[in-house]
Design a protein around this motif. Structure first.
Motif, mmCIF file in Angstrom:
data_model
loop_
_atom_site.group_PDB
_atom_site.id
_atom_site.type_symbol
_atom_site.label_atom_id
_atom_site.label_comp_id
_atom_site.label_asym_id
_atom_site.label_seq_id
_atom_site.Cartn_x
_atom_site.Cartn_y
_atom_site.Cartn_z
ATOM 1 N N TYR A 16 0.824 -1.177 0.070
ATOM 2 C CA TYR A 16 -0.152 -0.003 0.046
ATOM 3 C C TYR A 16 0.768 1.176 0.113
ATOM 4 C CZ TYR A 16 -2.988 3.617 1.726
ATOM 5 O OH TYR A 16 -3.747 5.156 1.870
ATOM 6 N N ASN A 17 0.510 2.073 -0.875
ATOM 7 C CA ASN A 17 1.381 3.364 -0.997
ATOM 8 C C ASN A 17 0.623 4.562 -0.456
ATOM 9 O OD1 ASN A 17 2.352 5.987 -1.789
ATOM 10 N ND2 ASN A 17 3.218 5.126 -3.673
ATOM 11 N N PRO A 18 0.854 5.020 0.918
ATOM 12 C CA PRO A 18 0.068 5.844 1.510
ATOM 13 C C PRO A 18 0.037 7.358 0.778
ATOM 14 C CG PRO A 18 2.107 5.649 2.620
ATOM 15 C CD PRO A 18 2.145 4.638 1.657
ATOM 16 N N PHE A 19 0.941 7.524 -0.071
ATOM 17 C CA PHE A 19 0.961 8.919 -0.695
ATOM 18 C C PHE A 19 0.122 8.960 -1.971
ATOM 19 C CE2 PHE A 19 5.430 8.130 1.378
ATOM 20 C CZ PHE A 19 5.314 9.145 2.049
ATOM 21 N N THR A 20 -0.175 7.729 -2.532
ATOM 22 C CA THR A 20 -0.995 7.778 -3.643
ATOM 23 C C THR A 20 -2.484 7.140 -3.323
ATOM 24 O OG1 THR A 20 -0.206 5.517 -4.418
ATOM 25 C CG2 THR A 20 0.795 7.656 -5.168
ATOM 26 N N SER A 21 -2.703 6.480 -2.172
ATOM 27 C CA SER A 21 -3.782 5.675 -1.820
ATOM 28 C C SER A 21 -3.788 4.643 -2.549
ATOM 29 C CB SER A 21 -5.003 6.560 -1.557
ATOM 30 O OG SER A 21 -4.890 7.520 -0.632
ATOM 31 N N ASN A 22 -2.905 4.110 -3.192
ATOM 32 C CA ASN A 22 -2.776 2.798 -4.150
ATOM 33 C C ASN A 22 -2.386 1.723 -3.508
ATOM 34 O OD1 ASN A 22 -2.988 1.536 -6.726
ATOM 35 N ND2 ASN A 22 -1.159 1.892 -7.217
ATOM 36 N N THR A 23 -3.239 0.426 -3.701
ATOM 37 C CA THR A 23 -2.731 -0.829 -3.203
ATOM 38 C C THR A 23 -2.510 -1.800 -4.257
ATOM 39 O OG1 THR A 23 -4.188 -0.587 -1.198
ATOM 40 C CG2 THR A 23 -3.260 -2.884 -1.734
ATOM 41 N N TYR A 83 8.805 0.602 -2.431
ATOM 42 C CA TYR A 83 8.320 1.654 -3.488
ATOM 43 C C TYR A 83 9.498 1.107 -4.592
ATOM 44 C CZ TYR A 83 9.105 5.918 -6.045
ATOM 45 O OH TYR A 83 9.086 6.932 -7.206
#
Length: 168
Positions: A16-23, A83
């Motif tokens: 999960y990327n918290p900066f883009t809200s992408n999982t 990342y």
């Protein structure tokens, strides 16, 4: 990041990327997130070779990369093992190389995702990383990660690593 490993091999990875809200997720043999399916169809980019490395734990990785591939390499420092692994999975970088110690829980999910795409994450010596409970939680053999479209670079780095390990 979440990873499920069976008999020491990663089979499910979630990042999960918290900066883009992408999982992004992958379960080997069962499926993966839609964005990974489209990225998997991309081909090898043109030169220079793009290598992503740790911003905060670089060690001597820049020297190792330049010794292996020469000067026609673009080295991009970045934070977060997840990342950097996703930059390989999304074909933004060709290789992810890490030369210092790293916790296995930081790389397991990304390894599962790369494996679902036919990619590899190995030690500098080309060995698979063992995620079994009986093994140590720290990986100390360097990391080389790539997709099959960059297999030449992965194998070239691994074959050169025998003479480069003294730089680590």
């Amino acid at each position: 990041m979440v990873c499920v490993a069976i008999k020491g091999k990663p089979v499910i990875g979630v990042i999960y990327n918290p900066f883009t809200s992408n999982t992004v997720w992958a379960w080997i043999g069962h499926g993966r997130s839609k964005d990974l399916i489209s990225y998997a169809k991309l081909g090898r980019k043109s030169t220079p070779l793009d290598v992503t490395v740790s911003r905060s734990h670089a060690g001597k990785v820049n020297a190792i990369i330049k010794t292996t591939f020469g000067q026609d390499v673009r080295i991009t420092p970045a934070g977060g093992a997840g990342y950097k692994t996703l930059s390989i999975a999304k074909n933004i970088a060709d290789l992810y190389i890490h030369s210092t110690k790293i916790k296995k829980w930081d790389i397991c999910a990304g390894n599962a995702i790369l494996r679902s795409l036919g990619g590899k994450m190995t030690s500098f010596s080309g060995n698979q990383i063992d995620y079994s409970q009986a093994d140590t939680p720290v990986h100390d053999g360097g990391i080389v990660a790539s997709l099959p479209i960059n297999e030449y670079s992965h194998e070239k780095f691994v074959s050169a690593s025998g003479r480069l390990l003294d730089l680590v």
